[in-house]
Design an enzyme around this catalytic site. Sequence first.
Site, PDB file in Angstrom:
ATOM      1  N   SER A 109     -49.799 -45.720 -34.272  1.00  0.00           N
ATOM      2  CA  SER A 109     -50.214 -46.353 -35.642  1.00  0.00           C
ATOM      3  C   SER A 109     -51.770 -46.116 -35.751  1.00  0.00           C
ATOM      4  CB  SER A 109     -49.938 -47.799 -35.833  1.00  0.00           C
ATOM      5  OG  SER A 109     -50.266 -48.275 -36.688  1.00  0.00           O
ATOM      6  N   LYS A 130     -49.257 -52.272 -43.022  1.00  0.00           N
ATOM      7  CA  LYS A 130     -49.215 -52.625 -41.677  1.00  0.00           C
ATOM      8  C   LYS A 130     -49.119 -54.165 -41.612  1.00  0.00           C
ATOM      9  CE  LYS A 130     -50.932 -48.535 -40.676  1.00  0.00           C
ATOM     10  NZ  LYS A 130     -50.209 -47.525 -39.856  1.00  0.00           N
ATOM     11  N   SER A 177     -44.907 -45.692 -38.538  1.00  0.00           N
ATOM     12  CA  SER A 177     -46.035 -46.767 -37.841  1.00  0.00           C
ATOM     13  C   SER A 177     -45.434 -47.974 -37.898  1.00  0.00           C
ATOM     14  CB  SER A 177     -47.349 -46.464 -38.530  1.00  0.00           C
ATOM     15  OG  SER A 177     -47.300 -47.039 -39.863  1.00  0.00           O
ATOM     16  N   SER A 227     -44.171 -43.007 -43.028  1.00  0.00           N
ATOM     17  CA  SER A 227     -44.314 -42.777 -41.270  1.00  0.00           C
ATOM     18  C   SER A 227     -43.658 -43.672 -40.748  1.00  0.00           C
ATOM     19  CB  SER A 227     -45.806 -42.812 -41.180  1.00  0.00           C
ATOM     20  OG  SER A 227     -46.593 -43.996 -41.074  1.00  0.00           O
TER      21      SER A 227
END
Length: 303
Positions: free
Chosen positions: A268, A165, A110, A108
Amino acid sequence: MSLQSILGNFALILFVLTIVTGIIWFLDMFVFSKQRQQVADKALAELDARNARLTADGIRVDENDRHELRAKLLRQPVWIEYSGSFFPVIALVFFLRSFLFEPFKIPSSSMLPTLFVGDLILVNKFTFGVRLPIINKKVIEINDPKRGDVMVFKYPVDPTVDYIKRVVGVPGDKIVYKNKRLSINGNELSYENRPDFLDEERLSYYKQYNENLTGVGHNILNDEQAPTFVNGPHDFPGHELCTYGNDGFACTVPEGQYFMMGDNRDNSQDSRYWGFVPDKNIVGKAFFIWMNLGNIKRIGSFH
């Protein structure tokens, strides 16, 4: 554990394959090969006796028959041959990805502008401590995650899914995110303007800033059209340590847990929504892009 969970757990599949092929290799090495040797010795002894009689009668014998019979009787069955040859390869891959480095693919946007969709990355599995595969239990302490580290971890809501992350808060930190700006333990982070970033997937431009996360500089994106508040946070464990308002939120990170945010701040799903990441969920530290089939210029290390 569901079938889908098992199929999604490549480490478990590798572990089972390593055990199965290892057992077959061990049995062949110490049991089956000896049985084949005994059968071959008996058959060759009978053949030698027969050939001796024929030679005594003046009949010439073909020695190649003995070599062919021996090779046939000592040959491994196909299923053992393949299992035995695969075992060292599977065992090596299992060891490398369990204790040293594991590859992942970014699914993705994010983590834009740091990581792009399709980036194939390597994750250091030992820098945050040596963990037993499958159960992910830490057995040797090495380093703790630091603010600014890009970390892969098991998604707290569904541990069968891996997330990536950036570490924003470590245990004990007071995190305040107000009007899309971070403060940590009362210290507001510094932000420098960067050229607007084009998200080619969404065909949209976003504001780009270099955020100094207590000494770790990295670029982030902000969508000026997105609201400043967190829309629909979950009722996650430790949610009482967080307060939400129209202009942002504040959280105190509990002991043994971490607060994670994507660099693409307004696109996100991260700790703002589903909460803290416990130490037991940590997979490792992402540090290198080894391939992107759509853009080989992406290969290299990142911050």
